[in-house]
Design a protein around this motif. Structure first.
Motif, mmCIF file in Angstrom:
data_model
loop_
_atom_site.group_PDB
_atom_site.id
_atom_site.type_symbol
_atom_site.label_atom_id
_atom_site.label_comp_id
_atom_site.label_asym_id
_atom_site.label_seq_id
_atom_site.Cartn_x
_atom_site.Cartn_y
_atom_site.Cartn_z
ATOM 1 N N VAL A 1 62.269 173.330 33.908
ATOM 2 C CA VAL A 1 61.414 174.522 33.903
ATOM 3 C C VAL A 1 61.284 175.094 35.309
ATOM 4 O O VAL A 1 61.341 176.318 35.514
ATOM 5 C CB VAL A 1 60.034 174.182 33.313
ATOM 6 N N LEU A 2 61.118 174.211 36.312
ATOM 7 C CA LEU A 2 61.026 174.689 37.687
ATOM 8 C C LEU A 2 62.335 175.345 38.135
ATOM 9 O O LEU A 2 62.331 176.375 38.819
ATOM 10 C CB LEU A 2 60.674 173.526 38.621
ATOM 11 N N ALA A 3 63.467 174.728 37.747
ATOM 12 C CA ALA A 3 64.757 175.327 38.093
ATOM 13 C C ALA A 3 64.910 176.703 37.451
ATOM 14 O O ALA A 3 65.411 177.649 38.083
ATOM 15 C CB ALA A 3 65.896 174.399 37.646
ATOM 16 N N VAL B 1 64.293 182.931 37.624
ATOM 17 C CA VAL B 1 63.521 184.066 37.112
ATOM 18 C C VAL B 1 62.728 184.731 38.233
ATOM 19 O O VAL B 1 62.610 185.965 38.293
ATOM 20 C CB VAL B 1 62.575 183.593 35.986
ATOM 21 N N ALA B 2 62.156 183.909 39.107
ATOM 22 C CA ALA B 2 61.321 184.423 40.204
ATOM 23 C C ALA B 2 61.797 183.817 41.520
ATOM 24 O O ALA B 2 61.164 182.920 42.076
ATOM 25 C CB ALA B 2 59.855 184.074 39.945
ATOM 26 N N PRO B 3 62.917 184.282 42.061
ATOM 27 C CA PRO B 3 63.473 183.669 43.267
ATOM 28 C C PRO B 3 62.694 184.037 44.525
ATOM 29 O O PRO B 3 61.949 185.018 44.561
ATOM 30 C CB PRO B 3 64.897 184.257 43.320
ATOM 31 N N GLY B 4 62.854 183.187 45.564
ATOM 32 C CA GLY B 4 62.301 183.493 46.878
ATOM 33 C C GLY B 4 60.798 183.634 46.894
ATOM 34 O O GLY B 4 60.052 182.767 46.440
ATOM 35 N N GLN C 1 67.198 175.361 46.357
ATOM 36 C CA GLN C 1 66.254 174.695 45.447
ATOM 37 C C GLN C 1 66.810 174.597 44.028
ATOM 38 O O GLN C 1 66.671 173.565 43.368
ATOM 39 C CB GLN C 1 64.925 175.453 45.426
ATOM 40 N N GLY C 2 67.442 175.676 43.562
ATOM 41 C CA GLY C 2 67.970 175.683 42.203
ATOM 42 C C GLY C 2 68.982 174.577 41.945
ATOM 43 O O GLY C 2 68.810 173.780 41.009
ATOM 44 N N PRO C 3 70.056 174.478 42.742
ATOM 45 C CA PRO C 3 71.026 173.397 42.521
ATOM 46 C C PRO C 3 70.415 172.006 42.607
ATOM 47 O O PRO C 3 70.793 171.104 41.842
ATOM 48 C CB PRO C 3 72.053 173.628 43.644
#
Length: 451
Positions: free
Chosen positions: A172-174, A179-182, A279-281
């Motif tokens: 969910v955090l990924a 959805v809401a980067p940066g 953060q995503g990867p």
């Protein structure tokens, strides 16, 4: 339901489903906080302390909750041994959900000043109280309903709720980082996973309310044999066992909190650090490794029914040690693949030393004080192991400039867990009902004939 009238296959399946769903929701809530602590809480709630200290304080807030797990374990143990396992499961689930949802609407330091981190820590404490009481009830519901020869497999059902919770929280955090980067993630994206807890708690509450009480507790209650002061009786007769059992869990928990406590997520995604991944990867790698942890946890429960709890555990700690020694070299590879490989290898050892834990703990303590024994041993083990593992790891790297010190620390905790499990006699398949209290009261710790 008496022990003579064993649970039906349908009821057992319902219990398995309820424990998996309930523990997944509980640990989703718990791990969302830990992951957010590594990613954003330092900036949002502790920034005036300075970058380095803010990170330590954020991880410290993760650990503070562990200090209150024994309180949850003492209260839940008393209630569970006096009034039943199911009522405790429902109460802890609701408490965890309310605390998590409130974090999702909590103002930051920039908005309300010092009150923000104070309220954040208070809500984390409530999460700790809930976690301290929830696990023992879920374990006993699954193990005390289980067929003797499949107790390890059934006992693994609440255990897989932990990697499932990590998988769900990281996933969910990924998703929210996409959805809401940066700046959007800092502004509001991190709040969505916390608010989602409201929906999950409703599902978990409905499922847990639908299961029957543990047949062992029903039998105890029918005979009016519930213990008035189970915690006092536990420590009067079984203190050495509680300590050894806690050390077994500490050996797993310290290593597990490298990911569940948010340390690897922070270390690998720090733009100023040696890895510098996005953060995503990093979150997707943790999510994928949670699938490996889930599979190895389930397999370990099955193996423990065939090889015995002690043998499975010992083999698991050896594999876990190998995972510890290879973790940071692979993380420093700096690619998604190397990070995933390091976390996945570590997760195999974590699963092998976590899957048999429910059945191992259930078989260590007499029926009349089992909830107290299981919950308190678990809570103490979590303090000795995972409570401040991310904080310790952060401090070690800041002091030495190298992750070698972290590897030594984690290897030492793994060897401590291995030594503790080797101190225990294997009690795989011991009867769990109140008719066998005398047999259950014989100490499983080598060198102690009776409790």
């Amino acid at each position: 339901m008496s022990l003579d009238a064993q649970p039906t296959a349908r009821e057992r399946r319902r219990v398995v489903a309820a424990t998996i769903v309930g523990t997944t929701v509980e640990w989703y809530d718990f791990f969302v906080y830990a992951s957010a602590a590594g990613l954003v809480f330092g900036q949002l709630f502790f920034e005036p302390a300075g970058a380095g200290l803010a990170t330590l304080l954020a991880f410290g807030s993760v650990g503070v909750s562990f200090l209150f797990r024994p309180l949850g374990a003492f209260v839940a143990g008393h209630l569970g041994d006096r009034y039943g396992r199911r009522v405790v499961l429902v109460l802890t689930l609701v408490l965890m959900g309310v605390a998590t949802a409130l974090i999702g609407v909590l103002p930051t330091y920039a908005q309300i000043g010092i009150a923000a981190p104070v309220l954040l820590v208070l809500l984390r404490i409530l999460q700790g109280v809930s976690a301290g009481g929830e696990w023992g009830g879920a374990v006993l519901m699954s193990c005390e309903h289980a067929p003797v020869r499949r107790r390890g497999l059934y006992g693994a059902s609440p255990q897989i709720g932990v990697p499932l919770g990590l998988l769900l929280a990281s996933g969910v955090l990924a998703l929210m980082t996409a959805v809401a980067p940066g700046d959007a993630f800092l502004a509001w994206g991190w709040r969505v996973p916390f608010l989602l807890s409201v929906v999950l708690i409703g599902i978990g509450y409905w499922v847990r309310r639908s299961v029957e009480e543990s047949p062992v507790f029903v039998e105890i209650a029918e005979r009016a044999q519930t213990t008035r002061q189970p915690v006092l009786r536990l420590f009067r007769r079984h203190t050495p066992l509680v300590i050894v059992a806690a050390l077994v869990f500490a050996g797993n928990n310290a290593v597990g909190y490298m990911t569940t406590g948010g340390y690897v997520q922070r270390y690998a995604s720090d733009p100023a650090g040696p890895v510098g991944m996005g953060q995503g990867p990093v979150l997707w790698a943790v999510t994928a490794s949670a699938v490996v942890w889930l599979a190895s946890t389930w397999a370990a429960g099955w193996l423990s029914d065939r090889l015995g709890r002690r043998t499975t555990y010992a083999a698991g700690f050896v594999v876990q040690l190998a995972g510890v020694l290879t973790l940071f070299p692979l993380v420093h590879g700096g690619t998604f693949g190397s990070l995933l490989l390091g976390l996945s290898f570590l997760s195999v050892g974590l699963g092998l030393t976590y899957g048999p834990q429910a059945a191992l703990y259930a078989e260590l303590f007499p029926a009349s004080i089992r909830f107290s024994g299981v919950s308190i041993s678990y809570a103490i083990g979590s303090i000795l192991g995972g409570a401040f593992a991310p904080t310790i790891a952060t401090a070690l790297v800041q002091a030495t400039g190298s992750t070698t010190s972290v590897t030594v620390y984690l290897a030492g905790m793994t060897l401590l867990g291995l030594a503790a499990v080797l101190l225990l006699r294997d009690r795989t398949g011991i009867p769990l009902g109140p008719d066998h209290e005398e047999q259950q009261a014989a100490s499983p710790v080598y060198g102690l004939a009776r409790a």
